[in-house]
Motif scaffolding. Structure first.
Motif, PDB file in Angstrom:
ATOM      1  N   SER A  95      -4.240  -8.609   0.315  1.00 28.24           N
ATOM      2  CA  SER A  95      -5.623  -9.080   0.504  1.00 28.24           C
ATOM      3  C   SER A  95      -5.668 -10.516   1.003  1.00 28.24           C
ATOM      4  CB  SER A  95      -6.397  -8.960  -0.812  1.00 28.24           C
ATOM      5  OG  SER A  95      -5.984  -9.942  -1.741  1.00 28.24           O
ATOM      6  N   ARG A  96      -4.537 -11.216   0.899  1.00 28.82           N
ATOM      7  CA  ARG A  96      -4.436 -12.590   1.397  1.00 28.82           C
ATOM      8  C   ARG A  96      -3.817 -12.641   2.786  1.00 28.82           C
ATOM      9  NH1 ARG A  96      -7.361 -12.743  -2.382  1.00 28.82           N
ATOM     10  NH2 ARG A  96      -7.429 -14.305  -4.032  1.00 28.82           N
ATOM     11  N   TYR A 108      -1.160  -5.208  -3.574  1.00 26.19           N
ATOM     12  CA  TYR A 108      -2.506  -5.207  -3.000  1.00 26.19           C
ATOM     13  C   TYR A 108      -3.118  -6.594  -3.017  1.00 26.19           C
ATOM     14  CZ  TYR A 108      -2.085  -0.146  -3.414  1.00 26.19           C
ATOM     15  OH  TYR A 108      -1.662   1.157  -3.302  1.00 26.19           O
ATOM     16  N   TYR A 109      -2.859  -7.357  -4.069  1.00 19.91           N
ATOM     17  CA  TYR A 109      -3.403  -8.715  -4.139  1.00 19.91           C
ATOM     18  C   TYR A 109      -2.860  -9.574  -2.997  1.00 19.91           C
ATOM     19  CZ  TYR A 109      -4.270 -13.479  -5.685  1.00 19.91           C
ATOM     20  OH  TYR A 109      -4.650 -14.801  -5.726  1.00 19.91           O
ATOM     21  N   GLU A 145      -0.441  -3.407  -7.919  1.00 22.90           N
ATOM     22  CA  GLU A 145      -1.567  -4.339  -7.978  1.00 22.90           C
ATOM     23  C   GLU A 145      -1.179  -5.685  -7.378  1.00 22.90           C
ATOM     24  OE1 GLU A 145      -3.121  -4.671 -11.894  1.00 22.90           O
ATOM     25  OE2 GLU A 145      -3.804  -2.579 -11.993  1.00 22.90           O
TER      26      GLU A 145
END
Length: 433
Positions: free
Chosen positions: A390-391, A386-387, A383
């Motif tokens: 995403s940036r 993925y975070y 997680e």
């Protein structure tokens, strides 16, 4: 039960070498006694690690005579230090200390910073009072052998009420596996003194095997504060075995900062004995394992004093086929009322073949105390990956950031900027990034 042990040197030979080196009779007796104990004692019993299966026969040759100090830094050492007028540095090269430097200001205040062999000759009564009283020869075969074969080493003495603002640094370099390499660090901080000590274990390139069997003893008197930072990055041919111990009196404190960055198999114990009321211990350990390394690291605190406090943080990153046993032990003895012991062990595995085992242990013999532990073993949190992705960050960059954040609580506390940068570089190399 006793075990048959092939000793690296015979007692009569060791006695002759010690006497030939001008060592006092009490030290010769101590060495020979340690060697005889080693023939009788067993290896230490470790959690989920069978040391009897390790090849621990390569201790190198214990030699007579010590070369004169060149007072020139070996090439591998020069890049690790920034010598200034007020620098305080000791360098051991294989079996001998080849460089020492203590600022005139600290010498004038009564600080002693020299190799242990010199301290035995010049401050014999002081050394005899403390040597082998925290790491005792009779504990196991390794401590007995160390008492017999130690060489070079460090003696650091800080008088009462003296505060040393600049870290004192030692570098231990091994590049000749035929020579014994067994430094002993002995630190005595008298009441209300303050000192930071930093050491660095490094090795050259060689193909023969060698065992480093070392020890560090720290005595923290009433109200004294000691910060002890150490980084071990010995090569894959070197098996690293070390006992670190601190004995802390009333209102004294020890802070351990440990970077276990070896390429070979390693065992360490970092133990604080909280003898005094109000004594404190804060231990931070990081380890990075790679290849097929076998690692066993124990951080331990034993509480005797009332209102004593111990904190432990151990974080390990394992990759490839490396395996690690991470032990945290808090022992609160009867009568240590109001004591507090907290510990956290976390292992991050970067490969499906890597193995990590975190063992938090609380042994409580007193009711009026607080204690707690936390332990985790797992893969990188997807997680979080993925975070960060995403940036706009790549997966590789995201994993690197998470790993560095995982290890940051120890790396950022290294008290020398050069050593901190070196540790960061070692982390990057060991992680293949």
């Amino acid at each position: 039960m006793t075990t048959q042990t092939v000793l690296p040197v015979e007692p009569n030979t060791l006695q002759s070498i010690s006497a030939g080196n001008g060592e006092p009779a009490w030290l010769t007796e101590s060495r020979v006694g340690g060697l005889r104990l080693a023939a009788e004692l067993e290896l230490p019993k470790l959690e989920k690690t069978k040391l009897e299966r390790w090849d621990l026969s390569h201790f190198g040759a214990f030699r007579s005579g010590q070369p004169a100090r060149s007072q020139e830094l070996p090439a591998q050492v020069a890049s690790l230090v920034d010598l200034k007028e007020d620098s305080n540095l000791l360098v051991q090269h294989n079996s001998s200390v080849v460089y020492t430097r203590l600022s005139a200001d600290l010498a004038a205040k009564g600080v002693i910073f020299t190799d242990l062999e010199t301290a035995v000759r010049e401050h014999g009564d002081l050394v005899k009072t403390y040597l082998h009283t925290a790491v005792k020869p009779e504990e196991n075969r390794l401590t007995a052998l160390h008492a017999a074969l130690w060489n070079g080493g460090v003696f650091l003495y800080v008088p009462k009420n003296v505060e040393v603002e600049i870290p004192l640094q030692s570098i231990f370099l091994i590049d000749d596996p035929s020579a014994s390499f067994a430094p002993h660090v002995l630190i005595v901080a008298e009441s209300n003194s303050r000192v930071t000590y930093v050491d660095n274990y490094i090795s050259g390139s060689y193909e023969s095997k060698i065992v480093h069997n070392g020890a560090a003893e720290v005595f923290v008197k009433a109200g004294a504060k000691v910060q002890f930072a150490t980084v071990h990055h010995l090569n894959e041919q070197t098996t690293d075995l070390i006992h670190r111990r601190a004995v802390i009196d009333n209102d004294g404190s020890i802070e351990w900062i440990v970077g276990e960055m070896n390429a070979g198999d390693s065992v360490s114990e970092t133990l604080s004995i909280l003898k005094g009321n109000g004594s404190l211990s804060d231990a931070k350990v990081i380890a990075v394992g790679s290849g097929s390394q076998k690692l066993n690291y124990t951080t331990k605190a034993i509480h005797f004093g009332k209102s004593s406090d111990s904190q432990m943080i151990t974080r390990a990153v394992m990759r490839e086929q490396a395996t690690a046993i991470i032990n945290g032990i808090t022992k609160i003895e009867k009568g240590a009322t109001k004591a507090n012991g907290e510990q956290t062990e976390k292992v991050l595995m970067l490969s499906p073949k890597a193995r990590g085992d975190a063992n938090p242990i609380l042994l409580i013999d007193e009711d009026d105390v607080t204690a707690g532990h936390a332990a985790s073993v797992g893969q990188v949190n997807q997680e979080q990956i993925y975070y960060l992705m995403s940036r706009g960050i790549t997966r590789e960059q995201a994993e690197r950031l998470i790993i560095y954040g995982f290890l940051a609580p120890v790396v950022s506390d290294i008290p020398l900027e050069q050593l901190q940068e070196q540790l960061q570089g070692l982390v990057e190399r060991k992680l293949g990034q």
